[in-house]
Design a protein around this motif. Structure first.
Motif: not given
Lengths: 386, 386
Positions: A31, A67, A98, A105
């Motif tokens: 992350v 991430a 998150l 992502v």
């Protein structure tokens, strides 16, 4: 020495039960906590691309990642629209825990081709991984370890210079070829860089490192190299310096991949000099590095320069026998395509072998890293479905 | 079943002591007693060519051969001008004992690259071989046997049709690739054909047979396929019929080479259909046939269609996942680049494996023959200098 070496990153690695056997972790999360979320990616050139590659290529268009989620235990390749849906839901789950968008992502998968992932396990794994996120070296190592398949050790690297740091991990043990290969790499940095610099640096670094590692000529459906920049150091990086450090980290990771390749007993560097141009040098070096007869000879510690000369002659590169030389472990064994003394002067009993082919036609030069072709390679790849 | 099956040919195989060890014969002679002496040849495309290839290419310009002399125990490749001189002297010796010109004598060699031949042994061998010349099957078999290296059996074929006969032998066990590879083939016929027809027939036959046999992707410095026509049947051959029969003989010899390849435990035929064109089909089939991960999976009797799909996707041929299918031993395992049922429905326990890749893009079609990648291949090629 890991993706958490640069400031602004947390990581984790947990066991979600995706791997059928054993107790090894199989889900990793990296992350980027910012302040920046600059990202770049390089992907397999295979025309058959895994669902996570198709997904990650798409989200990378924005050059912005919060991430990366990675899993071992299944490649999610050749799984059709349903497999793509699984990747999408995985990214949404990460976004959910998150508090970001799924489009921020990236997803990476590795393992057997052609089977659906156990999505319930994976989604629970994402939750567990999010709960386990931490900074510090141990967290980076847990992430680096969770994505290993036939790898025997984790591959990590980090370099700090000019007030900023680049770190990374890599996974991959076989099927590594010109365009990467079941190789997953995450590189992080706290340097302040824009997307253009990040992209250029990653492409340049990949071309000089992972693209010049050729274990078995096979190319994976899943290869992915990602770069995430947090800007947390507050120090703006010069483009050239940044490319240099990213290349250094990628080179160390590539060497780690070579050293841990399936069935390796010899680490071989094939260098071609004197080619008409650099492209010709690369073509020639890659041909030699892929040649089964050369690779089995070197497994047998035999400085069989004749097979090397035959291999380079069979390549698409321009070769003139009159100016062709072969040097193995520093000993000149062949000049003008003919023997120079007894070839057994070259001692190949150690684990490192350098092969230098001189073409005598120009200034082109390239090095390709490879390994020998051993019994263990055959064993591992005939017994293991991947 | 041999080069002496057609009328007008004599052959022999003797031990000249060129091989360092054992009692195996190592010099073969094939003589065309006419009335015609038409000849054609196809040679390795390797840029590093052995002395006998350079010599034979030169004499073949005349499209006229009285004899072919062959030796095992040394390739006479990468031996410089002195090595070329050795080939020249060998041809002169044959010319001397047969009463013809050296320019009517082709030379073929096989064995270790980079070492001079023991010329005194070879020249004495030529004398002995000339004294031993005979017609009949046994003589052909003696010649076919004398040129074997790691081969375990002689490879011979003959077909009689339309009033004339084509016969031949082949040698080769590894290092066989797109352009032939330490493969020596002599084909004879008593059909009445001119040099143009002979050349066209040999090129067409080679393109469809030996060029589509790919054991390990390596290409030799010495590959040679020769056709000698005596015209002794007195029957003029139609060009198409002649090409057909020469192709039939070459196909049988190629199958023999595949079955006796180094370390073979599976004989694999990779067929690609539905390619954009035949060239694309051939490129795709060759890529799969050379893929170490595919070859080790098949050695392990694993119908790992995912590796096959990944391999074809990595080829230079155009591939669309949406229309990609894989069938192994007649069982459809993958459609639209996704699984169709359990892959273990395909039973690969036997020695013959067919791999069919459908690209669904056009009418292009090609088949490449190969073998698995086994422990025995690694053993043979790491322990044996060739």
């Amino acid at each position: 020495m890991s993706v958490t070496a640069p400031q602004g990153f947390r990581a984790s690695g947990v066991r979600a039960g995706i791997r059928a056997h054993g107790e090894r972790p199989d889900v990793a999360l990296v992350v980027n906590d910012g302040p920046q979320q600059v990202a770049a990616g390089v992907f397999t050139r295979n025309q058959v691309k895994a669902a996570p590659v198709l997904w990650s290529q798409q989200v990378l268009v924005e050059q912005n990642l919060r991430a990366v989620v990675l899993n071992a235990g299944g490649a999610n390749a050749c799984t059709g629209p349903d497999g793509f849906g699984d990747t999408h839901r995985t990214a949404e789950k990460v976004a959910d825990v998150l508090g970001c968008g799924a489009i921020e992502v990236a997803v990476c998968s590795t393992g057997l081709i052609g089977e659906r992932l156990p999505l319930d396990h994976l989604l629970k794994g994402v939750e567990a991984a999010a709960g386990d996120l931490a900074d510090g070296e141990d967290a980076g190592t847990r992430a680096a370890t969770a994505v290993l398949t036939t790898d025997t050790v984790d591959k990590q690297s980090a370099v700090s210079r000019h007030g900023w740091t680049v770190g990374g991990f890599a996974k991959g043990a076989g099927m590594m070829a010109p365009s990467l290969a079941t190789m997953l790499v995450v590189v992080t940095t706290d340097a302040v860089v824009d997307a253009t610099i990040a992209d250029a640096a990653l492409r340049a670094a990949t071309a000089q490192t992972f693209d010049r590692l050729d274990i078995d000529g096979s190319m994976s459906t899943n290869d992915t190299v990602l770069l995430l920049a947090s800007g947390a150091s507050g120090v703006e990086a010069d483009a050239d310096a940044f490319t240099e450090v990213v290349t250094e980290v990628c080179a160390e990771l590539a060497q780690g991949l070579q050293a841990d390749a399936e069935g390796v007993t010899k680490r071989i560097a094939v260098t071609v000099t004197g080619a008409r141009d650099d492209h010709d040098a690369l073509v020639a070096a890659r041909t030699v590095a892929r040649d089964s007869l050369v690779k089995t000879a070197l497994f047998g510690s035999d400085p069989n320069w004749g097979r090397i000369a035959a291999s380079v002659g069979a390549s698409e590169a321009t070769v003139e026998p009159e100016t062709l030389s072969v040097t193995v472990n520093g000993v000149l064994l062949c000049e003008a395509a003919a023997a120079v003394g007894d070839r057994h002067r070259a001692d190949l009993s150690g684990p490192e072998i350098t092969v230098e082919v001189g073409l005598g036609l120009g200034d082109g030069r390239a090095t390709v890293l490879t390994t020998d072709l051993s019994h263990a390679y055959v064993e591992e790849n005939s017994a293991y479905s991947s």
